[in-house]
Scaffold this motif. Structure first.
Motif, short mmCIF file in Angstrom:
data_model
loop_
_atom_site.label_atom_id
_atom_site.label_comp_id
_atom_site.label_asym_id
_atom_site.label_seq_id
_atom_site.Cartn_x
_atom_site.Cartn_y
_atom_site.Cartn_z
N LEU A 93 8.25 -15.60 -49.21
CA LEU A 93 9.56 -14.99 -49.41
C LEU A 93 10.47 -15.27 -48.22
O LEU A 93 11.64 -15.61 -48.39
N GLU A 94 9.93 -15.17 -47.02
CA GLU A 94 10.74 -15.37 -45.82
C GLU A 94 11.28 -16.79 -45.72
O GLU A 94 12.40 -17.01 -45.25
N SER A 95 10.50 -17.77 -46.18
CA SER A 95 10.95 -19.17 -46.16
C SER A 95 12.08 -19.40 -47.15
O SER A 95 13.04 -20.13 -46.88
N ILE A 96 11.99 -18.76 -48.32
CA ILE A 96 13.04 -18.88 -49.32
C ILE A 96 14.31 -18.20 -48.82
O ILE A 96 15.43 -18.71 -49.02
N GLU A 97 14.17 -17.05 -48.18
CA GLU A 97 15.36 -16.38 -47.62
C GLU A 97 16.03 -17.26 -46.57
O GLU A 97 17.27 -17.29 -46.48
N ALA A 98 15.24 -17.99 -45.78
CA ALA A 98 15.83 -18.87 -44.77
C ALA A 98 16.62 -20.01 -45.41
O ALA A 98 17.71 -20.36 -44.94
N LEU A 99 16.06 -20.60 -46.47
CA LEU A 99 16.80 -21.65 -47.18
C LEU A 99 18.08 -21.10 -47.79
O LEU A 99 19.13 -21.74 -47.76
N ALA A 100 17.99 -19.90 -48.38
CA ALA A 100 19.17 -19.29 -48.98
C ALA A 100 20.23 -19.02 -47.91
O ALA A 100 21.42 -19.25 -48.13
#
Length: 207
Positions: A170-177
């Motif tokens: 989840l944290e990696s997807i939030e960073a991309l977003a």
């Protein structure tokens, strides 16, 4: 209920569409045009477009999925579902700048390689408006750990099929977003150890 025709059918889509719809109603309440990335069978497109008639719901996927998606859309005959777009994350031909004010993805990120996930977000950066909403459904790791034994088993199965696949953090997807101007996700727990992530964009791109 499974359709009597030979249209493609996903039992998972049948089970999860009602919980997802509960998230989409408020998330897309003020939206007009939604790009669904990876429409799969087309079941979600029909369900959500019929229940959210204020939206133009643009289905898309790779070429081999389009006949099945068209079968669902043609049978439903909804006025707010254009013909599905041929869309490959790694190919050119994505929609024009800021054409959509919302995007939806379900069970897509874990079947992409990580470079494909990164490319998908770069494509969305161009296709989505400055105030766009983004909803992503699927299994996610949290704080570096799988959230259930079933998700851990599913992740292992994905990696056996292709080492590049896997449940994303989840944290990696939030960073991309965040790199494409989205704020932190509002996280909605869903059945079967899945999550619905709702993002709202505040700029065309991060500084």
């Amino acid at each position: 209920m499974r359709p009597s025709t030979d249209k493609p059918f996903s039992p998972a889509c049948e089970r999860n569409q009602a919980p997802i719809l509960g998230v989409l109603r408020p998330a897309f309440a003020g939206r007009r045009r939604v790009l669904e990335v990876g429409s799969g069978t087309g079941q979600h497109a029909v369900c959500f477009a019929s229940n959210l008639p204020h939206l133009v719901w643009q289905a898309s996927d790779r070429a081999d999925y389009l006949p099945g998606i068209r079968a669902w859309l043609d049978e439903a005959g909804l006025p707010n579902t254009p013909r599905p777009l041929e869309l490959d994350v790694m190919e050119e031909g994505w929609p024009a700048t800021a054409e959509y004010d919302a995007a939806f993805m379900a069970n897509t990120l874990h079947i992409m390689s990580w470079p494909m996930v990164e490319t998908c977000f770069r494509r969305l950066d161009v296709a989505l408006a400055a105030d766009a909403s983004l909803v992503i459904y699927g299994p996610f790791m949290r704080q570096g750990r799988q959230t259930s034994e079933s998700n851990a088993a599913f992740d292992a199965e994905l990696k056996r099929r292709d080492p590049a696949m896997g449940i994303r953090a989840l944290e990696s997807i939030e960073a991309l977003a965040a790199a494409t101007g989205f704020g932190p996700a509002t996280v909605h727990p869903m059945p079967a150890n899945n999550l619905c992530l709702v993002f709202r964009r505040t700029s065309r791109a991060a500084p």
